[in-house]
Write a protein that holds these residues in place. Structure first.
Motif, mmCIF file in Angstrom:
data_model
loop_
_atom_site.group_PDB
_atom_site.id
_atom_site.type_symbol
_atom_site.label_atom_id
_atom_site.label_comp_id
_atom_site.label_asym_id
_atom_site.label_seq_id
_atom_site.Cartn_x
_atom_site.Cartn_y
_atom_site.Cartn_z
ATOM 1 N N VAL A 1 0.857 -1.186 0.000
ATOM 2 C CA VAL A 1 0.000 0.000 0.000
ATOM 3 C C VAL A 1 0.892 1.234 0.000
ATOM 4 O O VAL A 1 1.757 1.385 0.859
ATOM 5 C CB VAL A 1 -0.918 0.024 1.233
ATOM 6 C CG1 VAL A 1 -1.827 1.252 1.185
ATOM 7 C CG2 VAL A 1 -1.740 -1.256 1.321
ATOM 8 N N LEU A 2 0.681 2.128 -0.966
ATOM 9 C CA LEU A 2 1.520 3.313 -1.115
ATOM 10 C C LEU A 2 0.710 4.577 -0.801
ATOM 11 O O LEU A 2 -0.408 4.749 -1.295
ATOM 12 C CB LEU A 2 2.076 3.404 -2.535
ATOM 13 C CG LEU A 2 2.661 2.121 -3.147
ATOM 14 C CD1 LEU A 2 3.285 2.418 -4.498
ATOM 15 C CD2 LEU A 2 3.660 1.469 -2.217
ATOM 16 N N ILE A 3 1.292 5.444 0.013
ATOM 17 C CA ILE A 3 0.687 6.731 0.345
ATOM 18 C C ILE A 3 1.701 7.832 0.079
ATOM 19 O O ILE A 3 2.855 7.728 0.502
ATOM 20 C CB ILE A 3 0.240 6.793 1.821
ATOM 21 C CG1 ILE A 3 -0.873 5.786 2.097
ATOM 22 C CG2 ILE A 3 -0.229 8.204 2.186
ATOM 23 C CD1 ILE A 3 -1.320 5.768 3.570
ATOM 24 N N SER A 4 1.268 8.875 -0.631
ATOM 25 C CA SER A 4 2.088 10.070 -0.819
ATOM 26 C C SER A 4 1.472 11.185 0.012
ATOM 27 O O SER A 4 0.275 11.470 -0.108
ATOM 28 C CB SER A 4 2.126 10.465 -2.295
ATOM 29 O OG SER A 4 2.754 11.725 -2.462
ATOM 30 N N ALA A 5 2.289 11.812 0.854
ATOM 31 C CA ALA A 5 1.751 12.814 1.783
ATOM 32 C C ALA A 5 2.485 14.139 1.667
ATOM 33 O O ALA A 5 3.716 14.186 1.705
ATOM 34 C CB ALA A 5 1.856 12.298 3.217
ATOM 35 N N TYR A 6 1.711 15.204 1.509
ATOM 36 C CA TYR A 6 2.273 16.553 1.491
ATOM 37 C C TYR A 6 1.307 17.479 2.223
ATOM 38 O O TYR A 6 0.146 17.632 1.814
ATOM 39 C CB TYR A 6 2.475 17.030 0.051
ATOM 40 C CG TYR A 6 2.960 18.466 -0.043
ATOM 41 C CD1 TYR A 6 4.233 18.814 0.382
ATOM 42 C CD2 TYR A 6 2.129 19.465 -0.544
ATOM 43 C CE1 TYR A 6 4.679 20.126 0.309
ATOM 44 C CE2 TYR A 6 2.565 20.778 -0.631
ATOM 45 C CZ TYR A 6 3.844 21.101 -0.193
ATOM 46 O OH TYR A 6 4.273 22.402 -0.261
ATOM 47 N N LYS A 7 1.772 18.043 3.306
ATOM 48 C CA LYS A 7 0.940 18.915 4.139
ATOM 49 C C LYS A 7 -0.393 18.242 4.481
ATOM 50 O O LYS A 7 -1.467 18.849 4.366
ATOM 51 C CB LYS A 7 0.706 20.257 3.445
ATOM 52 C CG LYS A 7 1.975 21.085 3.275
ATOM 53 C CD LYS A 7 1.684 22.456 2.677
ATOM 54 C CE LYS A 7 2.955 23.290 2.574
ATOM 55 N NZ LYS A 7 2.710 24.639 2.003
ATOM 56 N N ALA A 8 -0.277 16.969 4.884
ATOM 57 C CA ALA A 8 -1.473 16.163 5.158
ATOM 58 C C ALA A 8 -1.625 15.887 6.647
ATOM 59 O O ALA A 8 -2.226 14.884 7.039
ATOM 60 C CB ALA A 8 -1.387 14.858 4.387
ATOM 61 N N GLU A 9 -1.081 16.769 7.491
ATOM 62 C CA GLU A 9 -1.052 16.504 8.924
ATOM 63 C C GLU A 9 -2.452 16.297 9.517
ATOM 64 O O GLU A 9 -2.620 15.534 10.466
ATOM 65 C CB GLU A 9 -0.371 17.661 9.666
ATOM 66 C CG GLU A 9 1.080 17.894 9.290
ATOM 67 C CD GLU A 9 1.225 18.664 7.983
ATOM 68 O OE1 GLU A 9 0.595 19.726 7.833
ATOM 69 O OE2 GLU A 9 1.957 18.160 7.103
ATOM 70 N N LYS A 10 -3.437 16.940 8.952
ATOM 71 C CA LYS A 10 -4.783 16.879 9.513
ATOM 72 C C LYS A 10 -5.427 15.507 9.349
ATOM 73 O O LYS A 10 -6.230 15.085 10.198
ATOM 74 C CB LYS A 10 -5.665 17.958 8.860
ATOM 75 C CG LYS A 10 -7.053 18.082 9.464
ATOM 76 C CD LYS A 10 -7.816 19.231 8.823
ATOM 77 C CE LYS A 10 -9.203 19.365 9.430
ATOM 78 N NZ LYS A 10 -9.969 20.516 8.824
ATOM 79 N N TYR A 11 -5.084 14.790 8.261
ATOM 80 C CA TYR A 11 -5.781 13.549 7.939
ATOM 81 C C TYR A 11 -4.884 12.305 7.886
ATOM 82 O O TYR A 11 -5.390 11.187 7.865
ATOM 83 C CB TYR A 11 -6.466 13.675 6.572
ATOM 84 C CG TYR A 11 -7.307 14.911 6.402
ATOM 85 C CD1 TYR A 11 -8.480 15.076 7.129
ATOM 86 C CD2 TYR A 11 -6.936 15.919 5.518
ATOM 87 C CE1 TYR A 11 -9.265 16.205 6.978
ATOM 88 C CE2 TYR A 11 -7.712 17.059 5.354
ATOM 89 C CZ TYR A 11 -8.878 17.198 6.083
ATOM 90 O OH TYR A 11 -9.647 18.310 5.932
#
Length: 256
Positions: A5-15
């Motif tokens: 499972v791959l997740i890309s995160a950028y400024k995603a602190e809330k969720y």
């Protein structure tokens, strides 16, 4: 069975914590093994959250913001050779606990079934359900047999729309999509998501350019739709008789 499972995160602190937790808490049926790879796309804050919640997976911090598809391509390079399936979750989206076990159940014994999706529900910033959609979830969240990526490589280095372009390359290989009628994906709508951003949203130049490229290079009509990808929805018994022997010979090497 092993699923990356791959997740890309950028400024995603809330969720991000909720997105990671929904993957980790997947129902572990039929010896399901999950390998979660989170790429923080030039965002230290997201990386700190990933390290806290994805304790048994892989967490990568890119030095600079490179875009979601380049982040996914980085993650694809880290996928283990013994992985059976590759799938994606948004850093702001949530999964039903049975999402991956549905892939395992529906793929068993079905040679040639190489891509999976499900119906989905929309949620708001607070996680409240705002709608129920009776069609496949957005293409960036499909699940593919790893062999499809082995053949096609990764995503185009675009700002948006590269998941659709990949789907159409998979279509040319003969990929058949199974769509579960269960609502196993929760797609969050909010003002900061990629599809709402002025540079990558529905009416942006980048998205229109991507759509035109896909239409022109794949020789699709002006009003092309995802219906061009063969699919089966509902009971898996509908799979019987869907695939001709000629087509099966073409795609069976892509099966997990």
């Amino acid at each position: 069975m092993k699923i990356s499972v791959l997740i890309s995160a950028y400024k995603a602190e809330k969720y991000l914590a909720e997105a990671i937790t929904s993957v980790i808490r997947q129902t572990r049926r039929r010896k399901l093994e999950i390998d979660l790879i989170v790429v923080s796309d030039g965002c230290v804050e997201s990386w700190e959250i990933a390290k806290k919640h994805n304790t048994s997976g892989t967490n990568i911090l890119l030095k600079e913001n490179s875009g979601v598809y380049r982040s996914f391509n980085t993650a694809l390079e880290l996928v283990d050779d013994d992985t059976d399936y590759i799938t994606f979750n948004g850093a702001d989206d949530v999964w039903h606990p049975d999402r991956l076990s549905e892939v395992v159940s529906q793929s068993r014994g079905r040679v040639g079934l190489t891509a999976f999706s499900s119906y989905y529900k929309t949620i708001n910033e607070d996680g409240k359900v705002t709608g129920s959609v009776g069609k496949h979830c957005p293409t960036g969240h499909f699940t593919y047999c790893k062999k499809v990526f082995d053949v096609l490589g990764g995503f185009k280095d675009w700002r948006c729309g590269a998941d659709t372009e990949f789907l159409l390359r998979a279509r040319e290989l003969g990929t058949v999509l199974f769509v579960s009628p269960r609502h196993l994906f929760y797609y969050r709508r909010h003002s900061e998501q990629l599809t709402q951003h002025p540079k990558t949203g529905k009416f942006s130049v980048a998205r229109k350019d991507a759509q035109e490229y896909v239409r022109r290079m794949r020789k699709l009509p002006e009003d092309w739709m995802f219906g061009h990808v063969p699919r089966v929805t509902g009971a898996i018994s509908e799979w019987d008789g869907l695939i001709s022997e000629t087509r099966l010979d073409k795609i069976k090497h892509l099966s997990c």
